[in-house]
Design a protein around this motif. Sequence first.
Motif, mmCIF file in Angstrom:
data_model
loop_
_atom_site.group_PDB
_atom_site.id
_atom_site.type_symbol
_atom_site.label_atom_id
_atom_site.label_comp_id
_atom_site.label_asym_id
_atom_site.label_seq_id
_atom_site.Cartn_x
_atom_site.Cartn_y
_atom_site.Cartn_z
ATOM 1 N N PHE A 188 8.725 3.413 2.149
ATOM 2 C CA PHE A 188 8.898 4.789 1.676
ATOM 3 C C PHE A 188 10.217 4.911 0.914
ATOM 4 N N LYS A 213 9.832 3.308 -2.431
ATOM 5 C CA LYS A 213 9.085 4.156 -3.365
ATOM 6 C C LYS A 213 10.027 5.196 -3.986
ATOM 7 N N LEU A 214 10.872 5.793 -3.164
ATOM 8 C CA LEU A 214 11.829 6.785 -3.676
ATOM 9 C C LEU A 214 12.835 6.123 -4.609
ATOM 10 N N ASN A 229 0.828 -1.200 0.000
ATOM 11 C CA ASN A 229 0.000 0.000 0.000
ATOM 12 C C ASN A 229 0.866 1.255 0.000
ATOM 13 N N CYS A 230 1.947 1.225 0.775
ATOM 14 C CA CYS A 230 2.818 2.402 0.848
ATOM 15 C C CYS A 230 3.619 2.606 -0.431
ATOM 16 N N LEU A 231 3.798 1.508 -1.188
ATOM 17 C CA LEU A 231 4.506 1.636 -2.461
ATOM 18 C C LEU A 231 3.580 2.139 -3.559
ATOM 19 N N GLY A 232 2.273 2.085 -3.284
ATOM 20 C CA GLY A 232 1.328 2.494 -4.307
ATOM 21 C C GLY A 232 1.163 1.451 -5.395
ATOM 22 N N VAL A 251 -5.139 1.882 -6.453
ATOM 23 C CA VAL A 251 -4.081 2.848 -6.758
ATOM 24 C C VAL A 251 -3.508 2.599 -8.166
#
Lengths: 924, 234
Positions: free
Chosen positions: A283, A286-287, A195-198, A477
């Motif tokens: 997070f 993701k970056l 979910n946090c990675l989208g 997403v």
Amino acid sequence: MTTQPDTVTGAGEAKLSATAFAATDVLAGDIDTVEQAAKTPDELQPHTELGLKDDEYDRIRQILGRRPTASELAMYSIMWSEHCSYKSSKVHLRQFGEKAPKNTRMLAGIGENAGVVQISDDLAVTFKVESHNHPSYVEPYQGAATGVGGIVRDILAMGARPVAVMDPLRFGAADHPDTARVLPGVVAGIGGYGNCLGLPNIGGEIVFDPTYQGNPLVNALSIGVLPVERLQHKEAAGIGNIVVLLGARTGRDGIGGVSVLASATFDEGAEQRRPSVQVGDPFMEKLLIESCLELYDAGLVAGIQDLGGAGLTCALTETAAAAGTGMRVWLERVPLREASMSPTEILASESQERMLLIVNPDKLDEVLAVAEKWGVWATAIGEVTPSETEGEPGRLVISWNDHVVVDVPPGSLADDGPVYARPIREPGDLILLQADRAETLPRPASPEELRETVLRMIASPNLCDKTWVTEQYDRYVLGNTVLAQPEDAGVLRIDEKTGLGVALSVDGNGRYARLDPYEGAKLALAEAYRNVVVTGAEPVAVTDCLNFGSPEDPAVMWQFAEAVRGLADGCQELGIPVTGGNVSFYNQTGAAAIHPTPVVGVLGILDDVAKRVPMGFPPPPGAEGDLLFVLGTTTDELSGSEWAWVTHGHLGGKPPKVDLAAEQRLGKLLAQAAEREFVVAAHDLSDGGLSQVLVESALRRNVGAKVTLPGDARTAPFVWLFSESAGRALVVVPRGHETAFRALAEEHGVPVTALGVTTEEQVLDIEGQFAIGLDELRTAFTGTMRRLFGGPAELGAESATVASVSAISATADPSFTSAPITAAGPSEAAGASQAASAQGAPSSDAVGSSQAAGASEIASSASGGSNTAGVSGTAGVSGAAGGSGAAGGSEPAASLPGGPVDSSPAQAPAPSDKATEAEKPTQD
Amino acid sequence: MRIGVVTFPGSLDDGDAARAVRIAGGEAVRLWHGDADLHGVDAVVLPGGFSYGDALRCGAIARFAPVMETIVDAARGGLPVLGICNGFQVLCEAHLLPGALTRNQHLHFRNRDQHLRIGTTETAWTSNFTEGEEILIPVKNGEGCFVADTKTLDALEAEGRIVAWYTRGNPNGSQRDIAAITNEAGNVVGIMPHPEHAVEALTGPSLDGLGFFTSALRHLAGAAGGQLTGGATR
């Protein structure tokens, strides 16, 4: 190589320990250098503790012409582990290449980070499934989370933007207390990371069986999309190019993951391996994704490899070996979370969210600028060097503060690991097991008994509604999810302009494979294939995750060999190649292996996703309703079935026959029927048979059905409802298309049986047998997971009709009771005691005291680093939460990503609010 | 009409918000967290995601991003701003909206298709709905439980500033079933569910989300025509 460790080295009897990695440096005095190794050839080295056999150690000495340094020894132990070297599976896996059908779509295949399949002139997709079984048992939240992170980096390394994930999950008995520890943590870990990675989670499986009690299977699949010309390679090509480490700093987490953790069968000391589990920070990932994609698009990367299992060791040796170049690395340049890390620890760390880039020196500044924009670390740690002798590959030379600690030929680590043709022997109990057929079991006959069986089946753990799990995952997403669970396959739009898309399904059936691993592998392939074709897609490629027990057990090795042969033959017959995958061995507790569990993912292409076929009955156009047909042939096949398991606790006989030519005909028919819009819904028939499919398709959009079961009225209804014959699907055809559809089916040679109609009345009416209102079905179907695992109670006044579900005796189901069943007995018994001990001692302290020596060893090493201490600490909390049983929705206490204080260079301190939240009581 | 969509590190639904703007008929302009310049946009969407990894508290760091300093000033001057999910959290942290979004009462992340009842059409983002209209859009969050003190809740109700309520089930335990609220001027709206995921029949549960974006475009067109100034009429 990538993610983490799941399989392990043939550790045999040796007692493996993560501390051995640190100990190697210490043993050798200050720092063990190449110079010193040459001077002290006779120094004793802890190779067995690191999982290396005597003859393997001798070979290392032969390759180097001296004893290895401490760092080199660690590197060989990692790269020659089962997980990295595939030493037991290699001789069998070759079949996937040898039997691969000709295929012009494949741009990259086995041996790459993930297979790449071209889907249009300019677009390709890459997909792969991997295991993260052992870490997820030891520490469910982080184990599952980093499983997602690892497979996503594999996809990223191919030049693709990851666009979705799927998770096939297998747990022990649904009502076993340890399942209440493992499942909520695993689900929250997958959700927390994905979910946090989208990334939308579009499908997967949730299976309960006592065979997985002491060894759950957490497999993770990811798919990505790339422009064809953006395909990346791992070769460290270009003498003088710079080696850049991008992403998170290196810490002490995950040290020895591939060799120690994945390393062997679990014994009673699993908890003490928590420091070998990595800790994820979605997070940062993701970056990392965004910065890598920006680097690719700007053409700044000459080569790239992700760091996962085996960390820097794997990335350095594989990139250099792939190019045949040498590499010079200055290890002290690696950004560390803990300054006290030794060179061996730096090389062995499996810290997450890192990538290794090969960069032209002229472009280094631009690379660093991109990294800075996204706030991730980028550090030049080395350079690509030429070979010293013409025609020979270069050497990998690694120094640490002016001491040369590694000087090896990289190919000897990456490519020339040991290969074993391990002995194979058919399990002694197989003949008896196959003779014990489920077709002879007592069956429900009266309408009342059939009705009760339908309700009991749909409420059973394997067949019940899994919304409890899937609603913890983001499926929306990125805005391209066309179909997601509980649909048969996930469908993604890839190209918004043309509607081009893909369908993806992942399936396995350990019970079938236990009864016949060759046919079981083919059945898994057939089911995934069928799940893809019912959406209207054309299957084009396969990925697999082969979950088995210890390869050192000839019976397990036989199961493995048979399953690989079955899968390779099946792929050849269907004309779709295996593009990549993963082998997970040592999935067993004590002497008892899990059911052999080949999990197969099939990728299909849809030219226009708007024409995809969903599974739910559409609202009937009028009083007459749409027509229902079963495609394929239904015969009396119940061995290995969900019915035999749920109602009799039975596993025996031979699994359903699989006819891949028939599957292919069914697939072609469904693709054309979808294209011509003859069918408005389709649902694959598999676990639980027609009964399950009617219920799922009816409940999806609350549309009833009136069904007439063909054949003899006394026995046939039961077979029709619960047989698991392969090669079948239920389709819904609007009345105007009946003739054309039947003609098309005849053209393809697919048998069609008229079954009935959809109805406005919200009832499933099996004519002459029974009728059940959809509300009653829904209550039975949807209540089970919440009853087992507590959690999300309705906070508002949701309508839901509340009929009594107590009549459906959940506790009578074997998947609930964890009673030993047939041949699964020993595994179950061992699993239960294993789990019981974990349950009884939820805190890491308690475990430590019961595990005397081993645990205290770890504890002392952990106390040296806040990182490892953090891991075991949070894991302890998680265990305690599990101990409270199914009552609390134990949102994983261990949701702390990045435990150590690790202020990354961006404006982003380590997240901490979740951890504090998680420590609150969790009872709903 | 140009509607800006901000990307923070960790923003996830930014592409979806931009797509929704385009489908509604607007021009989507991507804004970067580190760039204080709004590039002349007529409205701004703060998208869903986990800006800065939800470090400290959801939205707590994003509030200090250079782009937010400009947005806060512009919003006080009437710029229409829609915060979705994490964007709602950012708006609360930035004190453009009252209250806070806390961990879901049941402690789980929850993703489902959610029915909402529209509370007011007198905002820049909801004029194309009708009051009391029921809509269906996805909700997906782990920390979407809206809380505020009683006085604030009473005021929100009394002033008609509850933009949408959860109906047929409250997915996260939000007080008084609040799903979306607006500021006093009606130009700033925070909503926990995701209208940008209900703009295409192919991928969403409905097209109901489109109304938020078409409302903004209508509002801007009205403002351009001199009928409205500084936020919605109330």
